[in-house]
Design an enzyme around this catalytic site. Structure first.
Site, PDB file in Angstrom:
ATOM      1  N   SER A  35       0.838  -1.187  -0.084  1.00 57.20           N
ATOM      2  CA  SER A  35      -0.092   0.105   0.013  1.00 57.20           C
ATOM      3  C   SER A  35       1.021   1.280   0.065  1.00 57.20           C
ATOM      4  O   SER A  35       0.460   2.328  -0.081  1.00 57.20           O
ATOM      5  CB  SER A  35      -1.050   0.092   1.051  1.00 57.20           C
ATOM      6  OG  SER A  35      -0.263  -0.219   2.414  1.00 57.20           O
ATOM      7  N   ASN A 122      -2.197  -2.141  13.532  1.00 55.98           N
ATOM      8  CA  ASN A 122      -3.857  -2.020  13.431  1.00 55.98           C
ATOM      9  C   ASN A 122      -4.091  -0.925  13.843  1.00 55.98           C
ATOM     10  O   ASN A 122      -4.928  -0.040  13.459  1.00 55.98           O
ATOM     11  CB  ASN A 122      -4.184  -3.334  14.109  1.00 55.98           C
ATOM     12  CG  ASN A 122      -3.919  -4.599  13.404  1.00 55.98           C
ATOM     13  OD1 ASN A 122      -3.212  -4.720  12.129  1.00 55.98           O
ATOM     14  ND2 ASN A 122      -4.206  -6.000  13.762  1.00 55.98           N
ATOM     15  N   THR A 167     -39.191  24.229 -13.397  1.00 57.33           N
ATOM     16  CA  THR A 167     -39.381  22.780 -12.906  1.00 57.33           C
ATOM     17  C   THR A 167     -39.463  21.967 -14.017  1.00 57.33           C
ATOM     18  O   THR A 167     -39.847  22.667 -15.117  1.00 57.33           O
ATOM     19  CB  THR A 167     -40.822  22.480 -12.085  1.00 57.33           C
ATOM     20  OG1 THR A 167     -41.966  22.899 -13.144  1.00 57.33           O
ATOM     21  CG2 THR A 167     -41.022  23.349 -10.834  1.00 57.33           C
ATOM     22  N   HIS A 168     -38.981  20.732 -14.120  1.00 56.20           N
ATOM     23  CA  HIS A 168     -38.844  19.885 -15.198  1.00 56.20           C
ATOM     24  C   HIS A 168     -38.077  20.814 -16.518  1.00 56.20           C
ATOM     25  O   HIS A 168     -38.224  20.432 -17.523  1.00 56.20           O
ATOM     26  CB  HIS A 168     -40.206  19.508 -16.000  1.00 56.20           C
ATOM     27  CG  HIS A 168     -41.009  19.139 -14.895  1.00 56.20           C
ATOM     28  ND1 HIS A 168     -41.227  17.724 -14.782  1.00 56.20           N
ATOM     29  CD2 HIS A 168     -41.729  19.597 -14.048  1.00 56.20           C
ATOM     30  CE1 HIS A 168     -42.112  17.417 -13.813  1.00 56.20           C
ATOM     31  NE2 HIS A 168     -42.506  18.669 -13.187  1.00 56.20           N
ATOM     32  N   SER A 289     -11.438  25.539 -27.443  1.00 57.84           N
ATOM     33  CA  SER A 289     -11.770  24.231 -28.358  1.00 57.84           C
ATOM     34  C   SER A 289     -10.337  24.140 -29.190  1.00 57.84           C
ATOM     35  O   SER A 289     -10.027  25.198 -29.620  1.00 57.84           O
ATOM     36  CB  SER A 289     -13.040  24.406 -29.117  1.00 57.84           C
ATOM     37  OG  SER A 289     -12.713  23.589 -30.277  1.00 57.84           O
ATOM     38  N   LYS A 295     -15.424  29.003 -29.309  1.00 53.84           N
ATOM     39  CA  LYS A 295     -15.704  28.123 -28.251  1.00 53.84           C
ATOM     40  C   LYS A 295     -15.120  28.737 -26.764  1.00 53.84           C
ATOM     41  O   LYS A 295     -14.060  28.971 -26.788  1.00 53.84           O
ATOM     42  CB  LYS A 295     -15.393  26.814 -28.369  1.00 53.84           C
ATOM     43  CG  LYS A 295     -16.186  26.231 -29.539  1.00 53.84           C
ATOM     44  CD  LYS A 295     -17.616  26.016 -29.328  1.00 53.84           C
ATOM     45  CE  LYS A 295     -18.210  24.958 -28.092  1.00 53.84           C
ATOM     46  NZ  LYS A 295     -17.861  23.604 -28.627  1.00 53.84           N
ATOM     47  N   ASN A 297     -15.548  26.771 -23.564  1.00 53.72           N
ATOM     48  CA  ASN A 297     -16.175  25.742 -23.049  1.00 53.72           C
ATOM     49  C   ASN A 297     -16.288  25.646 -21.364  1.00 53.72           C
ATOM     50  O   ASN A 297     -15.317  25.930 -20.832  1.00 53.72           O
ATOM     51  CB  ASN A 297     -15.844  24.349 -23.357  1.00 53.72           C
ATOM     52  CG  ASN A 297     -15.878  24.141 -24.762  1.00 53.72           C
ATOM     53  OD1 ASN A 297     -16.871  24.570 -25.537  1.00 53.72           O
ATOM     54  ND2 ASN A 297     -14.929  23.638 -25.602  1.00 53.72           N
ATOM     55  N   GLU A 302     -18.758  21.277 -16.052  1.00 52.93           N
ATOM     56  CA  GLU A 302     -19.196  19.969 -16.584  1.00 52.93           C
ATOM     57  C   GLU A 302     -18.661  18.693 -15.796  1.00 52.93           C
ATOM     58  O   GLU A 302     -19.183  17.788 -15.272  1.00 52.93           O
ATOM     59  CB  GLU A 302     -18.803  19.689 -18.312  1.00 52.93           C
ATOM     60  CG  GLU A 302     -19.469  20.603 -19.029  1.00 52.93           C
ATOM     61  CD  GLU A 302     -18.611  20.466 -20.362  1.00 52.93           C
ATOM     62  OE1 GLU A 302     -19.223  19.766 -21.087  1.00 52.93           O
ATOM     63  OE2 GLU A 302     -17.715  21.298 -20.611  1.00 52.93           O
ATOM     64  N   TYR A 329      -9.216  -6.430  12.846  1.00 50.98           N
ATOM     65  CA  TYR A 329      -8.522  -6.118  11.769  1.00 50.98           C
ATOM     66  C   TYR A 329      -8.593  -7.222  10.662  1.00 50.98           C
ATOM     67  O   TYR A 329      -8.293  -8.134  10.876  1.00 50.98           O
ATOM     68  CB  TYR A 329      -7.159  -5.692  11.908  1.00 50.98           C
ATOM     69  CG  TYR A 329      -6.312  -5.109  10.729  1.00 50.98           C
ATOM     70  CD1 TYR A 329      -6.503  -3.810  10.303  1.00 50.98           C
ATOM     71  CD2 TYR A 329      -5.856  -5.934   9.772  1.00 50.98           C
ATOM     72  CE1 TYR A 329      -5.823  -3.246   9.098  1.00 50.98           C
ATOM     73  CE2 TYR A 329      -4.907  -5.707   9.008  1.00 50.98           C
ATOM     74  CZ  TYR A 329      -5.208  -4.215   8.495  1.00 50.98           C
ATOM     75  OH  TYR A 329      -4.561  -3.828   7.242  1.00 50.98           O
ATOM     76  N   GLN A 334      -7.291  -2.151   4.480  1.00 54.68           N
ATOM     77  CA  GLN A 334      -6.325  -1.477   3.546  1.00 54.68           C
ATOM     78  C   GLN A 334      -7.117  -0.692   2.450  1.00 54.68           C
ATOM     79  O   GLN A 334      -6.516   0.168   2.002  1.00 54.68           O
ATOM     80  CB  GLN A 334      -5.522  -2.296   3.081  1.00 54.68           C
ATOM     81  CG  GLN A 334      -4.041  -1.567   2.481  1.00 54.68           C
ATOM     82  CD  GLN A 334      -2.810  -2.631   2.274  1.00 54.68           C
ATOM     83  OE1 GLN A 334      -2.051  -2.938   3.333  1.00 54.68           O
ATOM     84  NE2 GLN A 334      -2.583  -2.963   1.040  1.00 54.68           N
ATOM     85  N   LYS A 337      -8.125   3.372   1.879  1.00 57.00           N
ATOM     86  CA  LYS A 337      -7.569   4.563   1.544  1.00 57.00           C
ATOM     87  C   LYS A 337      -7.474   4.965   0.279  1.00 57.00           C
ATOM     88  O   LYS A 337      -7.953   6.213   0.246  1.00 57.00           O
ATOM     89  CB  LYS A 337      -6.088   4.225   1.912  1.00 57.00           C
ATOM     90  CG  LYS A 337      -5.612   4.061   3.447  1.00 57.00           C
ATOM     91  CD  LYS A 337      -4.307   3.635   3.626  1.00 57.00           C
ATOM     92  CE  LYS A 337      -4.302   3.047   5.060  1.00 57.00           C
ATOM     93  NZ  LYS A 337      -5.073   1.631   5.073  1.00 57.00           N
TER      94      LYS A 337
HETATM   95  N1  ARG Z   1      -1.142  -1.176   5.238  1.00 56.21           N
HETATM   96  C1  ARG Z   1      -1.941  -1.822   6.349  1.00 56.21           C
HETATM   97  C2  ARG Z   1      -3.365  -0.904   6.052  1.00 56.21           C
HETATM   98  O1  ARG Z   1      -3.466   0.080   5.289  1.00 56.21           O
HETATM   99  C3  ARG Z   1      -1.510  -1.378   7.775  1.00 56.21           C
HETATM  100  C4  ARG Z   1      -1.912  -2.438   8.735  1.00 56.21           C
HETATM  101  C5  ARG Z   1      -1.430  -3.557   8.370  1.00 56.21           C
HETATM  102  N2  ARG Z   1      -1.872  -4.394   9.565  1.00 56.21           N
HETATM  103  C6  ARG Z   1      -1.683  -5.952   9.694  1.00 56.21           C
HETATM  104  N3  ARG Z   1      -2.097  -6.689  10.413  1.00 56.21           N
HETATM  105  N4  ARG Z   1      -1.104  -6.419   8.181  1.00 56.21           N
HETATM  106  O2  ARG Z   1      -4.242  -1.441   6.544  1.00 56.21           O
END
Ligand code: ARG
Length: 471
Positions: A35, A122, A167-168, A289, A295, A297, A302, A329, A334, A337
């Site tokens: 990650s 964790n 409306t509409h 454009s 143009k 735009n 949008e 956990y 993960q 994110k």
């Molecule tokens: N990269 C992991 C996450 O974003 C960190 C936690 C990892 N924990 C584990 N028990 N492998 O969740």
């Protein structure tokens, strides 16, 4: 780090310690599992919590002050490298937490291995993400508020500028532009409340929960919370490492806000078209454009429309990740994110775009007034005029509909009808008919609370100022 017969590299372990694994990780597993490519943006929170954690470990006698000082010095160096972009990530850095600890140990020596005492990744990652959510939710509330101010200023500049309300997407009843802009102000006021709520949900410190059950040391979680800006600690270690509600709450607030902005974007696209001609958008938020030199735009408007479903999808995806996920956990977490980060980036840009466009839009008073003076939009007022003379509304509605139909069939304006023609539709029609059609009367007659009559819009402006002042 030895090679192995399969040709795969043997995974390195932090600080060169012994690994439980005889086989190296498959490179594709490493790519799947890693990650660090996206969670590196958490480094400021990770460094901050590691500093606080090292301090707490020494304060509670779990590590020596000398070790703490060595850890803090090492963290300072790692932080500088990260801040300057000098930090070298390695292919085998799984995530930001391990990358920082790996580098800390290189910089500070074996003492780096003491930092993870009484901490698990964790509770560590939950803490980083909570800090991030709290910060971005607070920032979003601020950006929403800035847009509210911009809308309020625009409403004040266009207080009595008439335009058709729809409306509409059919012309319905005229309103003032100020009234229409303030509709967005109130949507955003609710959004702001949702972001403040989301920030509050990220205000419990997970750190100290350990892997899931708590840790084997008498840590000082309250002290840690204070240092890291949390008002309290999570009550339950199992909940602490499983919880991502604060991310859901941010995403839910962002999804609703982005959806509001998509409606604003859609209207700006319409209003800035030749067909409507209600406004011109600022050059800074439009593009030309590549082919057609004339143009201009409304790309940003949008994109306000089109970005919203993406934010909503991130919310939906995180619901999917958490759905039926056994405690505590799981690596599934993960996957919080990228959804969160992309939603934050997208929303923050959309808020900036909305603000830039509203601040710089040049409205065309005549064009809007002409569209709003289409007599047909006074049909409801004519029906209400009959009601005032004792006709039931449903009957009045039918009478005026018949009149409108005749006008359309004959290509005439309502004000062309003679008293005699009107009387053929209804006895009561002639009285005050032409006054009702006089321009402006339809706007100023909307005197109900929250209506578009100027006296009510002024009330609304005062309430809007108060909403901003009492944030
Ligand atoms: N990269 C992991 C996450 O974003 C960190 C936690 C990892 N924990 C584990 N028990 N492998 O969740």
């Amino acid at each position: 780090m030895a090679g192995d017969p399969s040709g795969h590299r043997v995974a390195r372990t932090l600080a060169g310690t012994v690994s439980r694994f005889a086989q190296p990780q498959d490179p594709d597993f490493q790519r799947l599992n890693r990650s660090v490519g996206f969670d590196r943006r958490l480094w400021p929170y990770d460094i901050a919590q590691s500093r606080a954690h090292a301090g707490m470990l020494a304060a509670t006698g779990i590590i020596s002050e000398q070790d703490r000082d060595a850890l803090l010095a090492g963290l300072g160096e790692v932080e500088r490298e990260l801040a300057d972009g000098r930090f070298e990530f390695r292919d085998d850095d799984e995530d930001i937490h391990m990358a920082i600890e790996r580098r800390l140990t290189e910089v500070a020596g074996p003492v780096g291995g003491r930092l993870h005492t009484a901490r698990s990744r964790n509770d560590q990652v939950a803490t980083d993400v909570a800090m991030y959510c709290r910060e971005r939710a607070t920032a979003a509330a601020g950006a929403v508020e800035a847009l509210m101010k911009t809308l309020l200023e625009a409403a004040e500049r266009h207080l009595d500028w008439a335009m058709p309300g729809y409306t509409h997407l059919q012309r319905a009843q005229p309103v003032y532009l100020s009234h229409h802009l303030l509709a967005y102000f109130w949507m955003l006021d609710r959004d702001r409340g949702r972001f403040v709520f989301a920030a509050g949900q990220a205000d419990r410190l997970p750190l100290g929960a350990g892997a899931l059950a708590g840790v084997n040391f008498p840590t000082d979680r309250g002290g840690l919370a204070g240092e890291l800006g949390f008002s309290r600690v999570s009550e339950n270690s199992i909940d602490a490492v499983s919880n991502r509600d604060f991310a859901l709450d941010y995403l839910a607030a962002a999804a609703t806000c982005a959806t509001h902005l998509s409606r604003l974007g859609a209207e700006l696209v319409l209003w800035s078209s030749e067909e409507f001609g209600f406004c011109r958008l600022p050059d800074a938020w439009t593009s030309g454009s590549s082919l057609m030199p004339q143009k201009k735009n409304p790309d940003a408007a949008e994109l306000l429309r089109a970005k919203a479903p993406r934010v909503v999808a991130h919310l939906s995806a995180l619901h999917g990740v958490l759905h039926a996920l056994a405690l505590t956990y799981n690596k599934d977490l993960q996957e919080d994110k990228e959804h969160l980060f992309d939603a934050v980036d997208t929303l923050e840009l959309c808020l900036a775009a909305a603000r830039g466009m509203i601040a710089g839009a040049r409205f065309d008073r005549e064009r809007m007034a002409a569209a709003a003076s289409d007599e047909m939009v006074a049909a409801t007022d004519l029906a209400d005029g009959l009601v005032r003379q004792g006709v039931a509304f449903r009957e009045a509605h039918g009478v005026v509909a018949g009149l409108v139909r005749q006008a359309l069939d004959q290509g005439r304006a309502l004000s062309d009808f003679s008293d005699q023609e009107l009387a053929e539709h209804h006895q009561a029609l002639s009285g005050g008919f032409h006054e009702l059609l006089a321009q402006g009367a339809w706007l100023e007659s909307k005197v109900s609370e929250g209506g578009t009559a100027l006296i009510r819009v002024r009330d609304q402006l005062a309430a809007a100022h108060e909403a901003l002042a009492t944030a």
